[in-house]
Design an enzyme around this catalytic site. Structure first.
Site, PDB file in Angstrom:
ATOM      1  N   GLY A   1       0.806  -1.215   0.000  1.00 32.45           N
ATOM      2  CA  GLY A   1       0.000   0.000   0.000  1.00 32.45           C
ATOM      3  C   GLY A   1       0.838   1.263   0.000  1.00 32.45           C
ATOM      4  N   THR A   2       1.922   1.261   0.779  1.00 35.90           N
ATOM      5  CA  THR A   2       2.757   2.460   0.871  1.00 35.90           C
ATOM      6  C   THR A   2       3.346   2.823  -0.479  1.00 35.90           C
ATOM      7  OG1 THR A   2       3.290   2.064   3.188  1.00 35.90           O
ATOM      8  CG2 THR A   2       4.835   3.417   1.944  1.00 35.90           C
TER       9      THR A   2
ATOM     10  N   ASN B   1      -7.994   4.358   8.720  1.00 37.84           N
ATOM     11  CA  ASN B   1      -7.405   3.200   9.384  1.00 37.84           C
ATOM     12  C   ASN B   1      -7.499   3.263  10.895  1.00 37.84           C
ATOM     13  OD1 ASN B   1      -5.573   5.411   8.783  1.00 37.84           O
ATOM     14  ND2 ASN B   1      -4.039   4.226   9.860  1.00 37.84           N
TER      15      ASN B   1
ATOM     16  N   GLN C   1      -7.562   0.195   3.719  1.00 35.85           N
ATOM     17  CA  GLN C   1      -8.370  -0.228   4.867  1.00 35.85           C
ATOM     18  C   GLN C   1      -9.764  -0.688   4.453  1.00 35.85           C
ATOM     19  OE1 GLN C   1      -7.240  -0.511   7.949  1.00 35.85           O
ATOM     20  NE2 GLN C   1      -5.243   0.276   7.319  1.00 35.85           N
TER      21      GLN C   1
ATOM     22  N   GLY D   1      -1.918  -6.325   0.052  1.00 39.78           N
ATOM     23  CA  GLY D   1      -2.194  -7.756   0.143  1.00 39.78           C
ATOM     24  C   GLY D   1      -2.508  -8.234   1.538  1.00 39.78           C
ATOM     25  N   HIS D   2      -1.674  -7.840   2.516  1.00 37.54           N
ATOM     26  CA  HIS D   2      -1.821  -8.459   3.832  1.00 37.54           C
ATOM     27  C   HIS D   2      -3.066  -7.991   4.579  1.00 37.54           C
ATOM     28  CE1 HIS D   2      -0.362  -5.228   6.606  1.00 37.54           C
ATOM     29  NE2 HIS D   2       0.127  -4.763   5.499  1.00 37.54           N
TER      30      HIS D   2
ATOM     31  N   THR E   1      11.955  -6.281 -10.640  1.00 38.43           N
ATOM     32  CA  THR E   1      11.513  -7.659 -10.814  1.00 38.43           C
ATOM     33  C   THR E   1      10.340  -7.951  -9.881  1.00 38.43           C
ATOM     34  OG1 THR E   1      13.745  -8.307 -11.406  1.00 38.43           O
ATOM     35  CG2 THR E   1      12.277 -10.064 -10.672  1.00 38.43           C
TER      36      THR E   1
ATOM     37  N   CYS F   1       6.458   7.392  16.928  1.00 36.86           N
ATOM     38  CA  CYS F   1       7.567   7.938  16.159  1.00 36.86           C
ATOM     39  C   CYS F   1       8.586   6.835  15.931  1.00 36.86           C
ATOM     40  CB  CYS F   1       8.193   9.142  16.848  1.00 36.86           C
ATOM     41  SG  CYS F   1       9.424   8.740  18.089  1.00 36.86           S
TER      42      CYS F   1
END
Lengths: 359, 375
Positions: free
Chosen positions: B50-51, B135, B163, B184-185, B221, B309
């Protein structure tokens, strides 16, 4: 017991936590976030502190299989330790921030929070022993004279001592490193920390200059009154200091010269020979009995810095003040330093030095 | 599935037999995902999660739009975005001269549609990004309206759907929706894989340059086994979403009712109706979130407090602050996430321990409060 193991990210606290687990305690690892940059920027921006240490601490907790939390003590640390450190220097005294941190943070704020959350004690990697005497817990020197930290711990009182655990007090540093290696803790060969934790560069004068601005003063010969040099951070000079004075002219007798007096009100720093630093009497306030309270007088040894030589002495206590008489002189003692009276290996009391004298 | 695919070693970019086999797995996965989501296979761009999908969308669209017209310099984003959107937007502001307009939310965490409209009315908007569902507090946004407003203004709209995906129905063909990030997770698939669903006509400048994989916007890849697992998770996630959501909603509402009933200082955060089926988020007045977390963890209940943080210091949530919650109250927040293995007995267990935990954390919280008023 339910125990908070303070994990600094170093080897000592890691082995201490491992030993607490071995001793059958229910242990939770807690890393204290102390010095911290303020958060800046837009929504959600994050300020951060010692990232490497907190990661090492987390890794130690993972290897030991214990829960890990970070407690943000940065505000209290700022007020009680850093601001206090700066204010003491500004007032012409020489504080010991590690002593203050143990007194106000580690065995006060942290212990209180741990107890409120249902823990019985806080365990740390300090080199000191807690012995149970007839009248309760007593603080004693570590078996490793090189690493002994009883001096910086002697500010904690009987109640705080009852909530403290020092699993390394019976060990030498090299044994602790070897044990860390055996246990698979990768911090085993991490270098010791020596500097003041919130001044990682070790340049205390630069840190104070940033906080306090310049303080010009002449450096003069205590006997002749002759001006020998100049400083722009007078408050950063401390009695007994020899290095970093940048004196332009050598002493007539060729001997090294030391700071013997700092007077911020008249902007005069006096230097003189080592003999001028001799002190045989100390007056201290802020007396803290470290464990059982004694009757007025303590005979033993006094120590005035973390790794200083203990000197035979007698301490006479009257309410919150103590007068210490030494049988031989000690050199280079400044107001603000902590004095600790020992009886044998036992740290009996501590106080903050206010006045020094030579008979 | 992962083991099966992992046992073949081909590089999906190679021309030899093993490479062809790997490429076939990737393309079949892409087609399967496209079918599940009702989009075109060419609109599925695989990423590491996602990031990366968020970074590609935010930076990629911004750069492409700006190279088209240097005046397209403004970025609109809600103030409650995940850090995977917040941080690239802030980075564009700091390093690329972007003019950022953070869109406010109301007390329930809903984006102010009037503000979106006003911001879009001014010229120079490069892109707009608003997450589908939050989230932390679980609030679902009116993405259809926002996308439509963007379409009217001719501005590409991106949504972080990480989310929301697998929890609520997602229509990725909404008018105006240019790109959506998926992970995915979060849907029970492997970690380290995700996708950016990007309309065929959406122009993006690559973030990672190299071999030109993935429509030439995401070189590198591909992780073939992870992609195969991701595709299966997407298929099942879409197929079974409705059934699981119904179970989760019932459990969630039971949890919310019990917590509010048992703990006087507890306040539900976010939208009580339009919220994710697996999310219950509260603030507990006078407590610190990490103290609650520690005590619940010791009781075998795993919750989260929000972000920390880099060195692990708990932070008051920027989402709660944006919703107008005070910093002190925001420090006492906790998120309960439900999953497929959650049961009513988990909620009973929580109800059993929570009052004492809150009471104890309150005492520890009061210590620091007493201190700050005293000094």
């Amino acid at each position: 017991m339910r125990v908070v193991a303070a994990l600094s990210g170093g080897v000592d606290s890691a082995v201490a936590a491992a030993r607490l687990i071995d001793a059958g305690h229910d242990v939770v690892g807690v890393h204290l976030a102390l010095a911290r940059e303020a958060a800046v920027g837009g929504p959600g921006s994050r300020g951060c502190c010692s990232i490497e240490d907190s990661r090492d601490a987390r890794r130690v907790a993972d290897v030991l299989g214990i829960p890990y939390f970070v407690w943000d003590m940065s505000e209290r640390f700022m007020e009680d330790v850093i601001d206090d450190f700066v204010a003491e220097y500004a007032a012409g005294r020489t504080p010991n921030p590690c002593v203050r941190c143990n007194e106000r943070i580690k065995f006060a704020a942290v212990l209180e929070r741990a107890q409120a959350l249902g823990f019985d004690a806080v365990g740390t990697g300090h080199y000191a022993r807690i012995e149970s005497g007839e009248r309760g817990a007593e603080l004693h020197r570590s078996v490793d004279p090189e690493k002994d930290q009883s001096y910086v711990l002697a500010v904690i009182n009987a109640d705080q001592l009852a909530g403290a655990l020092f699993p390394l007090g019976d060990s030498h540093k090299d044994e602790v490193r070897a044990e860390a290696k055996e246990r698979g803790l990768l911090v085993a060969d991490k270098p010791d920390s020596h500097d003041i934790c919130f001044i990682p560069t070790g340049d205390t004068a630069a840190f104070l200059r940033k906080r306090l601005g310049p303080a010009e003063a002449d450096i003069v010969d205590a006997e002749s009154g002759e001006v020998l040099g100049h400083t722009d951070v007078a408050y950063a000079l401390t009695i007994g200091q020899r290095r970093g004075l940048d004196l332009r002219r050598p002493a007539s007798d060729g001997q090294p010269r030391y700071v013997v007096d700092v007077d911020l009100s008249t902007s005069r720093v006096q230097v003189g020979p080592r003999s001028a630093l001799a002190v045989t009497e100390l007056v201290g306030d802020h007396v803290r009995w470290c464990g059982p309270v004694e009757d007025g007088e303590v005979n033993g040894h006094v120590q005035v810095r973390a790794h200083g030589e203990p000197v035979p002495a007698k301490a006479v206590v009257e309410s919150d003040a103590v007068t210490v008489y030494m049988s031989e002189p000690i050199f280079g003692v400044a107001a603000g330093q902590t004095l600790v009276m020992y009886s044998g290996t036992r740290a009996v009391l501590s106080a903050t030095i206010k006045v020094t004298a030579h008979d | 599935m992962w083991i099966e695919v992992s046992s073949s070693v081909g590089n999906a970019s190679s021309l030899h037999t093993a490479g062809r086999g790997a490429r076939r797995v990737v393309e079949e996965s892409r087609e399967s995902i496209a079918a599940s989501l009702d989009v075109r296979p060419s609109e599925v761009i695989f990423t590491s999660g996602g990031t990366e999908a968020d970074n590609l969308a935010i930076k990629g669209i911004y750069w492409a739009r700006k190279s088209l017209d240097p005046n397209l310099n403004r970025v609109l984003a809600s103030s409650i975005e995940h850090h995977a959107v917040l941080d690239p937007v802030e980075w564009l502001e700091k390093h690329e001269g972007a003019d950022v307009k953070w869109i406010d939310v109301d007390v329930l965490g809903r984006v102010d549609l009037a503000v979106v409209g006003q911001a879009l009315a001014k010229p120079g908007v490069a892109l707009c990004s608003v997450m589908w569902a939050n989230n932390e507090v679980g609030t679902i946004q009116d993405v259809a309206t926002i996308a439509s407003l963007c379409a009217d203004a001719g501005v590409p709209f991106h949504t972080d759907a990480v989310q929301a995906f697998g929890q609520i129905p997602l229509d990725l063909n909404l008018r105006g929706l240019a790109a959506a990030s998926l992970s995915g997770h979060k849907i029970g698939g492997p970690m380290g894989v995700g996708a950016l669903i990007a309309r065929r006509d959406l122009q993006m400048t690559p973030v990672a340059h190299g071999g030109g994989q993935e429509r030439e916007v995401r070189s590198g890849t591909l992780d073939v086994p992870a992609i195969a697992g991701f595709a299966e998770a997407v298929r099942l996630g879409v197929l079974e979403r409705e059934k699981h959501a119904a179970v989760l909603e019932t459990l969630r509402d039971a949890l919310i009712a019990r917590v509010v009933e048992l703990v006087p200082g507890a306040t539900l955060s976010g939208d009580p109706a339009d919220r994710l089926p697996n999310n219950a988020h509260f603030t507990f007045a006078g407590c610190e979130g990490d103290a609650l977390l520690m005590l619940l963890d010791a009781a075998g209940i795993h919750v989260s407090t929000g972000s920390a943080c880099t060195s692990g210091v708990p932070e008051p949530s920027h989402v709660l602050l944006a919703m107008g919650v005070s910093e002190a109250t925001a420090r006492g927040s906790l998120r309960f996430s439900l999953g497929r293995t959650s049961t009513q007995s988990d909620i009973d267990r929580l109800a059993e321990v929570l009052p004492a935990v809150v009471e104890r954390a309150g005492r520890a919280g009061v210590l620091s409060l007493a201190r700050s008023t005293e000094s």
